[in-house]
Design a protein around this motif. Structure first.
Motif, PDB file in Angstrom:
ATOM      1  N   ILE A 172       0.850  -1.207  -0.045  1.00  0.00           N
ATOM      2  CA  ILE A 172       0.038   0.124  -0.024  1.00  0.00           C
ATOM      3  C   ILE A 172       0.921   1.330  -0.051  1.00  0.00           C
ATOM      4  N   THR A 173       1.989   1.124   0.792  1.00  0.00           N
ATOM      5  CA  THR A 173       2.699   2.473   0.848  1.00  0.00           C
ATOM      6  C   THR A 173       3.531   2.642  -0.209  1.00  0.00           C
ATOM      7  N   ILE A 174       3.919   1.352  -0.909  1.00  0.00           N
ATOM      8  CA  ILE A 174       4.784   1.652  -2.321  1.00  0.00           C
ATOM      9  C   ILE A 174       3.638   2.359  -3.493  1.00  0.00           C
ATOM     10  N   GLU A 175       2.445   1.701  -3.326  1.00  0.00           N
ATOM     11  CA  GLU A 175       1.624   2.052  -4.347  1.00  0.00           C
ATOM     12  C   GLU A 175       1.332   3.689  -4.388  1.00  0.00           C
ATOM     13  N   ASN A 176       1.251   4.094  -3.131  1.00  0.00           N
ATOM     14  CA  ASN A 176       1.242   5.434  -2.871  1.00  0.00           C
ATOM     15  C   ASN A 176       2.124   6.389  -3.398  1.00  0.00           C
ATOM     16  N   LEU A 177       3.558   5.746  -3.405  1.00  0.00           N
ATOM     17  CA  LEU A 177       4.468   6.502  -3.752  1.00  0.00           C
ATOM     18  C   LEU A 177       4.381   6.503  -5.277  1.00  0.00           C
ATOM     19  N   ASP A 178       3.958   5.563  -6.099  1.00  0.00           N
ATOM     20  CA  ASP A 178       4.132   4.927  -7.353  1.00  0.00           C
ATOM     21  C   ASP A 178       3.034   6.331  -7.818  1.00  0.00           C
ATOM     22  N   LYS A 179       1.985   6.429  -7.194  1.00  0.00           N
ATOM     23  CA  LYS A 179       1.046   7.516  -7.739  1.00  0.00           C
ATOM     24  C   LYS A 179       1.619   8.880  -7.492  1.00  0.00           C
ATOM     25  N   LYS A 180       2.200   9.083  -6.463  1.00  0.00           N
ATOM     26  CA  LYS A 180       2.587  10.519  -6.012  1.00  0.00           C
ATOM     27  C   LYS A 180       3.813  11.017  -7.223  1.00  0.00           C
ATOM     28  N   LEU A 181       4.458  10.125  -7.744  1.00  0.00           N
ATOM     29  CA  LEU A 181       5.665  10.531  -8.599  1.00  0.00           C
ATOM     30  C   LEU A 181       4.856  10.316  -9.770  1.00  0.00           C
ATOM     31  N   THR A 182       4.615  11.621 -10.390  1.00  0.00           N
ATOM     32  CA  THR A 182       3.945  11.869 -11.588  1.00  0.00           C
ATOM     33  C   THR A 182       4.627  11.525 -13.039  1.00  0.00           C
ATOM     34  N   PRO A 183       4.117  11.305 -13.823  1.00  0.00           N
ATOM     35  CA  PRO A 183       4.590  11.117 -15.167  1.00  0.00           C
ATOM     36  C   PRO A 183       5.789  12.082 -15.723  1.00  0.00           C
ATOM     37  N   ARG A 184       5.337  13.579 -15.341  1.00  0.00           N
ATOM     38  CA  ARG A 184       6.115  14.662 -15.469  1.00  0.00           C
ATOM     39  C   ARG A 184       7.753  14.511 -14.798  1.00  0.00           C
ATOM     40  N   MET A 185       7.423  14.093 -13.492  1.00  0.00           N
ATOM     41  CA  MET A 185       8.545  14.007 -12.567  1.00  0.00           C
ATOM     42  C   MET A 185       9.563  12.899 -13.207  1.00  0.00           C
ATOM     43  N   ARG A 186       8.810  11.719 -13.611  1.00  0.00           N
ATOM     44  CA  ARG A 186       9.545  10.560 -14.189  1.00  0.00           C
ATOM     45  C   ARG A 186      10.231  11.200 -15.072  1.00  0.00           C
ATOM     46  N   GLN A 187       9.624  11.764 -16.334  1.00  0.00           N
ATOM     47  CA  GLN A 187      10.316  12.348 -17.255  1.00  0.00           C
ATOM     48  C   GLN A 187      11.330  13.295 -17.320  1.00  0.00           C
ATOM     49  N   ASP A 188      11.420  13.794 -16.112  1.00  0.00           N
ATOM     50  CA  ASP A 188      12.250  15.087 -15.773  1.00  0.00           C
ATOM     51  C   ASP A 188      13.571  14.261 -15.251  1.00  0.00           C
ATOM     52  N   ILE A 189      13.361  13.136 -14.540  1.00  0.00           N
ATOM     53  CA  ILE A 189      14.161  12.407 -13.855  1.00  0.00           C
ATOM     54  C   ILE A 189      15.274  11.804 -15.086  1.00  0.00           C
ATOM     55  N   VAL A 190      14.680  11.306 -15.902  1.00  0.00           N
ATOM     56  CA  VAL A 190      15.334  10.953 -17.225  1.00  0.00           C
ATOM     57  C   VAL A 190      16.023  11.705 -17.893  1.00  0.00           C
ATOM     58  N   LYS A 191      15.425  12.873 -18.058  1.00  0.00           N
ATOM     59  CA  LYS A 191      16.190  14.081 -18.714  1.00  0.00           C
ATOM     60  C   LYS A 191      17.335  14.278 -18.129  1.00  0.00           C
ATOM     61  N   GLN A 192      17.526  14.255 -16.484  1.00  0.00           N
ATOM     62  CA  GLN A 192      18.607  14.596 -16.097  1.00  0.00           C
ATOM     63  C   GLN A 192      19.587  13.396 -15.772  1.00  0.00           C
ATOM     64  N   ASN A 193      19.435  12.269 -16.695  1.00  0.00           N
ATOM     65  CA  ASN A 193      20.147  11.197 -16.560  1.00  0.00           C
ATOM     66  C   ASN A 193      20.371  10.717 -15.170  1.00  0.00           C
ATOM     67  N   LYS A 194      19.444  10.693 -14.558  1.00  0.00           N
ATOM     68  CA  LYS A 194      19.491  10.254 -13.298  1.00  0.00           C
ATOM     69  C   LYS A 194      18.190   8.944 -13.108  1.00  0.00           C
ATOM     70  N   THR A 195      18.181   8.331 -11.982  1.00  0.00           N
ATOM     71  CA  THR A 195      17.295   7.248 -11.864  1.00  0.00           C
ATOM     72  C   THR A 195      16.485   7.545 -10.738  1.00  0.00           C
ATOM     73  N   ILE A 196      15.292   7.066 -10.541  1.00  0.00           N
ATOM     74  CA  ILE A 196      14.450   7.117  -9.333  1.00  0.00           C
ATOM     75  C   ILE A 196      15.044   6.689  -8.206  1.00  0.00           C
TER      76      ILE A 196
END
Length: 203
Positions: free
Chosen positions: A76-100
């Motif tokens: 349940i807690t992981i699923e909550n984090l999965d929802k909180k990390l938006t698609p935009r955030m994930r895209q920007d992480i990739v653009k910065q050559n970083k990982t979650i």
């Protein structure tokens, strides 16, 4: 049962809290947090094999069924984090050559270092600057994680402790998160305040 997991708690603190609330034992929770849930959640895909779930237990207020076990709670807690990390955030992480995973490590340090969103963004920028130029992070929060205690002042022997989490002796990010961060710290790790600063003072 209603429970509130606080920002900045590590998995051991979460486990002790859940035991105090008579939900699951601390040992059961820690055992559950050492299991692999990567096939269930995309957010875990870049988590190194063997790393536990430190950093992925999202702090929030939850209502758990009385018969919930440790794995139910963790999912349940992981699923909550999965929802909180938006698609935009994930895209920007990739653009910065970083990982979650890297972002969660940085967020966990920021969470323990400073309280306000403005300061978190500034400190995030400073820490990323240090990594960029090959300077140690020198975060007392990582020393506290190794020692298991918080001090106002750490001794020279504390700063010399032999641990991969000792960011005074080792360069770059530590091997994993040192706490479970709220969304403000995660956002600060992704969107730091840009500056030339390499140091900060807490007052």
């Amino acid at each position: 049962k209603k429970v509130t997991i606080l920002e900045g708690w590590d998995t051991k603190e979460v486990g002790r809290y859940l035991e105090e609330k008579n939900i699951v034992s601390a040992n059961e929770f820690l055992a559950g947090a050492s299991k692999n849930y990567a096939d269930l959640f995309g957010i875990l895909k870049d988590k190194p094999i063997g790393a536990d779930l430190e950093g992925y237990i999202f702090p929030d207020t939850y209502n758990f069924f009385p018969d919930a076990d440790a794995e139910d709670i963790i999912k349940i807690t992981i699923e909550n984090l999965d929802k909180k990390l938006t698609p935009r955030m994930r895209q920007d992480i990739v653009k910065q050559n970083k990982t979650i995973f890297q972002v969660l490590i940085m967020a966990s340090i920021i969470e323990k270092e400073v309280p306000t969103i403005e300061d978190k963004k500034i400190v995030s920028g400073i820490f990323w600057n240090r990594i960029k130029i090959g300077m140690p992070l020198e975060s007392c929060a990582t020393i506290a994680y190794v020692l298991g205690i918080n001090k106002k002042i750490y001794s020279n022997s504390d700063l010399e402790i032999d641990s991969p989490y000792n960011t005074y002796k080792n360069y770059g990010l530590p091997p994993g998160p040192i706490s479970n961060s709220g969304i403000e710290s995660i956002a600060a790790a992704i969107y730091p305040t840009n500056s030339d600063y390499l140091y900060f003072v807490l007052v």
